[in-house]
Design a protein around this motif. Structure first.
Motif, PDB file in Angstrom:
ATOM      1  N   ILE A   1       0.867  -1.177   0.000  1.00  0.00           N
ATOM      2  CA  ILE A   1       0.000   0.000   0.000  1.00  0.00           C
ATOM      3  C   ILE A   1       0.900   1.222   0.000  1.00  0.00           C
ATOM      4  CG2 ILE A   1      -1.672   1.324   1.348  1.00  0.00           C
ATOM      5  CD1 ILE A   1      -2.876  -1.305   2.267  1.00  0.00           C
ATOM      6  N   ALA A   2       0.780   2.028  -1.042  1.00  0.00           N
ATOM      7  CA  ALA A   2       1.650   3.196  -1.183  1.00  0.00           C
ATOM      8  C   ALA A   2       1.324   4.224  -0.097  1.00  0.00           C
ATOM      9  CB  ALA A   2       1.480   3.813  -2.569  1.00  0.00           C
ATOM     10  N   TRP A   3       2.295   4.487   0.741  1.00  0.00           N
ATOM     11  CA  TRP A   3       2.154   5.476   1.818  1.00  0.00           C
ATOM     12  C   TRP A   3       1.645   6.794   1.246  1.00  0.00           C
ATOM     13  CZ3 TRP A   3       6.873   6.087   5.665  1.00  0.00           C
ATOM     14  CH2 TRP A   3       6.514   6.936   6.733  1.00  0.00           C
ATOM     15  N   THR A   4       2.157   7.182   0.067  1.00  0.00           N
ATOM     16  CA  THR A   4       1.829   8.487  -0.508  1.00  0.00           C
ATOM     17  C   THR A   4       0.423   8.549  -1.105  1.00  0.00           C
ATOM     18  OG1 THR A   4       2.989   7.780  -2.512  1.00  0.00           O
ATOM     19  CG2 THR A   4       4.196   9.188  -0.976  1.00  0.00           C
ATOM     20  N   ARG A   5      -0.267   7.440  -1.196  1.00  0.00           N
ATOM     21  CA  ARG A   5      -1.689   7.504  -1.579  1.00  0.00           C
ATOM     22  C   ARG A   5      -2.561   7.790  -0.359  1.00  0.00           C
ATOM     23  NH1 ARG A   5      -2.310   6.688  -6.786  1.00  0.00           N
ATOM     24  NH2 ARG A   5      -0.999   5.154  -7.862  1.00  0.00           N
ATOM     25  N   ILE A   6      -2.087   7.405   0.822  1.00  0.00           N
ATOM     26  CA  ILE A   6      -2.865   7.580   2.048  1.00  0.00           C
ATOM     27  C   ILE A   6      -2.501   8.885   2.752  1.00  0.00           C
ATOM     28  CG2 ILE A   6      -3.640   6.440   4.152  1.00  0.00           C
ATOM     29  CD1 ILE A   6      -4.091   4.885   1.460  1.00  0.00           C
ATOM     30  N   PHE A   7      -1.214   9.170   2.840  1.00  0.00           N
ATOM     31  CA  PHE A   7      -0.720  10.443   3.366  1.00  0.00           C
ATOM     32  C   PHE A   7       0.272  10.989   2.338  1.00  0.00           C
ATOM     33  CE2 PHE A   7      -2.113   8.274   7.225  1.00  0.00           C
ATOM     34  CZ  PHE A   7      -2.819   9.279   7.875  1.00  0.00           C
ATOM     35  N   PRO A   8      -0.192  11.834   1.411  1.00  0.00           N
ATOM     36  CA  PRO A   8       0.625  12.246   0.259  1.00  0.00           C
ATOM     37  C   PRO A   8       2.002  12.821   0.598  1.00  0.00           C
ATOM     38  CG  PRO A   8      -1.657  12.822  -0.113  1.00  0.00           C
ATOM     39  CD  PRO A   8      -1.584  12.315   1.293  1.00  0.00           C
ATOM     40  N   THR A   9       2.090  13.578   1.688  1.00  0.00           N
ATOM     41  CA  THR A   9       3.400  14.099   2.092  1.00  0.00           C
ATOM     42  C   THR A   9       3.910  13.430   3.359  1.00  0.00           C
ATOM     43  OG1 THR A   9       2.523  15.877   3.501  1.00  0.00           O
ATOM     44  CG2 THR A   9       2.771  16.363   1.139  1.00  0.00           C
TER      45      THR A   9
ATOM     46  N   THR B 238       0.133   3.458   9.747  1.00  0.00           N
ATOM     47  CA  THR B 238      -0.233   2.064  10.025  1.00  0.00           C
ATOM     48  C   THR B 238      -1.522   1.965  10.823  1.00  0.00           C
ATOM     49  OG1 THR B 238       1.236   2.059  11.959  1.00  0.00           O
ATOM     50  CG2 THR B 238       2.137   1.220   9.892  1.00  0.00           C
ATOM     51  N   ALA B 239      -1.780   2.914  11.720  1.00  0.00           N
ATOM     52  CA  ALA B 239      -3.022   2.885  12.497  1.00  0.00           C
ATOM     53  C   ALA B 239      -4.233   2.957  11.579  1.00  0.00           C
ATOM     54  CB  ALA B 239      -3.047   4.032  13.500  1.00  0.00           C
ATOM     55  N   VAL B 240      -4.136   3.772  10.539  1.00  0.00           N
ATOM     56  CA  VAL B 240      -5.221   3.881   9.564  1.00  0.00           C
ATOM     57  C   VAL B 240      -5.417   2.546   8.846  1.00  0.00           C
ATOM     58  CG1 VAL B 240      -5.935   4.968   7.393  1.00  0.00           C
ATOM     59  CG2 VAL B 240      -4.993   6.367   9.248  1.00  0.00           C
ATOM     60  N   LEU B 241      -4.318   1.927   8.417  1.00  0.00           N
ATOM     61  CA  LEU B 241      -4.412   0.665   7.683  1.00  0.00           C
ATOM     62  C   LEU B 241      -5.009  -0.448   8.541  1.00  0.00           C
ATOM     63  CD1 LEU B 241      -1.019   0.494   5.722  1.00  0.00           C
ATOM     64  CD2 LEU B 241      -3.172   1.565   5.047  1.00  0.00           C
ATOM     65  N   PHE B 242      -4.547  -0.571   9.774  1.00  0.00           N
ATOM     66  CA  PHE B 242      -4.992  -1.672  10.628  1.00  0.00           C
ATOM     67  C   PHE B 242      -6.484  -1.565  10.962  1.00  0.00           C
ATOM     68  CE2 PHE B 242      -0.418  -1.965  12.474  1.00  0.00           C
ATOM     69  CZ  PHE B 242      -0.002  -2.605  11.322  1.00  0.00           C
ATOM     70  N   LYS B 243      -6.956  -0.337  11.136  1.00  0.00           N
ATOM     71  CA  LYS B 243      -8.377  -0.142  11.443  1.00  0.00           C
ATOM     72  C   LYS B 243      -9.243  -0.323  10.195  1.00  0.00           C
ATOM     73  CE  LYS B 243      -7.389   3.055  15.244  1.00  0.00           C
ATOM     74  NZ  LYS B 243      -7.398   4.467  15.682  1.00  0.00           N
TER      75      LYS B 243
ATOM     76  N   VAL C 161      -6.921  -8.416   6.781  1.00  0.00           N
ATOM     77  CA  VAL C 161      -5.539  -8.805   6.501  1.00  0.00           C
ATOM     78  C   VAL C 161      -4.991  -9.608   7.686  1.00  0.00           C
ATOM     79  CG1 VAL C 161      -3.203  -8.031   5.949  1.00  0.00           C
ATOM     80  CG2 VAL C 161      -5.191  -6.770   5.061  1.00  0.00           C
ATOM     81  N   LYS C 162      -4.578 -10.842   7.427  1.00  0.00           N
ATOM     82  CA  LYS C 162      -4.022 -11.710   8.474  1.00  0.00           C
ATOM     83  C   LYS C 162      -2.511 -11.568   8.598  1.00  0.00           C
ATOM     84  CE  LYS C 162      -7.527 -15.303   7.644  1.00  0.00           C
ATOM     85  NZ  LYS C 162      -7.725 -16.717   7.215  1.00  0.00           N
TER      86      LYS C 162
END
Length: 485
Positions: free
Chosen positions: A104-112, A173-178, A183-184
């Motif tokens: 998951i591209a970090w810059t798609r979730i938090f661009p900067t 990562t907190a955003v992704l996990f929630k 995802v296992k």
């Protein structure tokens, strides 16, 4: 009388799959408010025998940061997976894969990397990816950081050489996990040991520093990644206790060039430099040999008691690694090792090499699996293994890649023997299911896929997907669970 329980073949729940990364496939580098990543900064390289990634100077970075060009920066265009993912995932499902490793591209979730709130368009894109995988019952194996951190964090903080980046990462990562409790299996940093190569993994612009300064910055960046990894595990166990986190190493098994004790010692020392990263992440502490190394190299690292405590409390659940090649070293080549360069050694006269000079060693995979299991006693996951080659399309649009099939046959036979050795191996994700932009050289000619993509090094072509002979071979392997290799 004691009867040993010997594993016969692949277990029924073995995870057969393949692996890709966002930065090598997605493209769409400015779509839906995506930010510029470190991968978008990397130029195409024409030297096929490159032994390490080319250093990136501050001037290189500044030029790339301002540029809108995609010809010199091919990862910006990828293979357009951002738009073609439905048809591509359908092909993976046709091949029968059970797990897809992707990032998951970090810059798609938090661009900067500096935003307080995530980019909803980026999250919506990955929502669609997960939904498409679920439609075909394909398990996701997600890499959180695969050589694509926000470029802005390099400007503001000097990348992972700053403790501030830990906070930015755990916010991500907190955003992704929630958001993605389905995802296992998660991986924190792809090939974390390549941090010693510099910019691509750490975001540290140190090309114009002295060797001593480079060593200091790179090992400091590694330490902060260790802390981040432990904090991420703590975070996930609170949000989704059933999920697991693995370390990911670029494994390069090292052999001694001769039986001369000095050469054997040199090989051991080189191998330790590779295994050090797993020692910390799996065992929860810095090994004594690295403490000695830091002292001898006069490195003064910011390692606090709190850091050591969190690393000790939250080791990884399993170990994953990429495996492509082995190296041999002797006393002379060990002492000639440049600061931060893991790829050392000489050509092995008993092995053949790929067109890019990578020595092909199937037995080395079994040696690696036994080495890692003996050392860590944690489940293993082979998450990259494959052959980059110059594929040719026939007039009737066929790709006869017997050389790739042979490569996989030999490696999977050794994997099977490793299972019989009693090693718990969760799965195998080949690199890669589909041709993509080469990470090291940013070219298309270095093709790994079971699926051919009609694009050349300049981005010309139709983008059409074609099934290679290896596609049908891997489909058969998965269908019979490795019974007929």
């Amino acid at each position: 009388m004691y009867q040993a329980n010997i594993t016969q073949g692949f277990p029924d729940d073995f995870l057969w799959g393949s692996a890709i990364s966002a930065n090598q496939t997605e493209g769409a580098w400015q779509v839906d408010d995506k930010g510029l990543s470190t991968a978008d900064i990397m130029r195409r390289i024409t030297d096929r025998q490159n032994k390490a990634l080319a250093p990136i100077t501050k001037a290189d970075f500044d030029q790339a940061y301002r540029s809108k060009d995609v010809e010199q920066y091919p990862k910006r265009r990828g293979i357009d997976f951002y738009h073609t993912y439905p048809e591509d995932i359908a092909l993976l499902a046709e091949m029968g894969i059970k797990v897809l490793r992707f990032s998951i591209a970090w810059t798609r979730i938090f661009p900067t990397g500096l935003e307080e709130e995530p980019n909803l368009a980026g999250l919506a894109y990955y929502d669609r990816i997960f939904a498409e995988l679920a439609k075909y019952d394909i398990e996701p194996l997600v890499t959180i950081s695969h050589f694509e951190m926000p470029a802005m964090l390099c400007i503001k903080y000097q990348g992972w050489a700053s403790r501030e980046v830990i906070t930015a990462f755990t916010k991500f990562t907190a955003v992704l996990f929630k958001r993605y409790p389905q995802v296992k299996y998660w991986l924190t940093f792809n090939e974390i040991n390549t941090s010693l190569w510099g910019f691509h993994e750490t975001g540290v612009l140190d090309a114009e520093k002295t060797s001593q300064e480079q060593l200091q910055l790179r090992y400091q960046a590694v330490h902060y990644q260790f802390v981040a990894s432990a904090l991420v595990i703590q975070q996930l166990k609170q949000i989704n206790p059933q999920a697991q986190v693995g370390a990911m190493l670029a494994r390069m098994q090292t052999y001694a060039a001769t039986a001369k004790p000095d050469d054997v010692l040199a090989a051991q020392e080189t191998d330790r430099q590779n295994l050090f990263f797993l020692d910390v992440q799996a065992r929860g502490e810095y090994p004594s040999y690295m403490n000695r190394y830091f002292k001898e190299q006069a490195l003064d690292l910011d390692i606090t008691l709190a850091d050591q405590a969190i690393i000790a409390q939250y080791p990884v659940d399993f170990i994953s690694f990429s495996y492509y090649m082995t190296t041999i070293v002797d006393e002379e080549s060990r002492h000639q090792q440049a600061a931060g360069n893991m790829v050392v050694g000489k050509a092995n006269p008993y092995l053949k090499a790929s067109a890019w000079g990578w020595q092909i060693d199937p037995i080395g995979l079994r040696i690696t699996l036994n080495t890692l299991w003996d050392r860590y006693q944690k489940p293993l996951f082979i998450v990259e293994n494959g052959l980059g080659a110059l594929d040719q399309v026939t007039n009737d649009e066929q790709i006869h890649d017997d050389y790739r099939i042979s490569y996989y046959q030999q490696h999977l036979q050794q994997l099977k023997l490793s299972l019989e050795d009693g090693i718990p191996i969760l799965g195998y994700t080949s690199w890669s299911p589909i041709d993509c932009i080469s990470f090291s050289t940013s070219e298309m000619s270095k093709r790994y896929g079971f699926i051919y993509v009609d694009l050349d090094d300049d981005g010309n072509g139709t983008g059409q997907r074609l099934k290679k002979d290896s596609f049908y071979w891997y489909k058969k392997v998965i269908a019979n669970n490795g019974a007929d290799l």
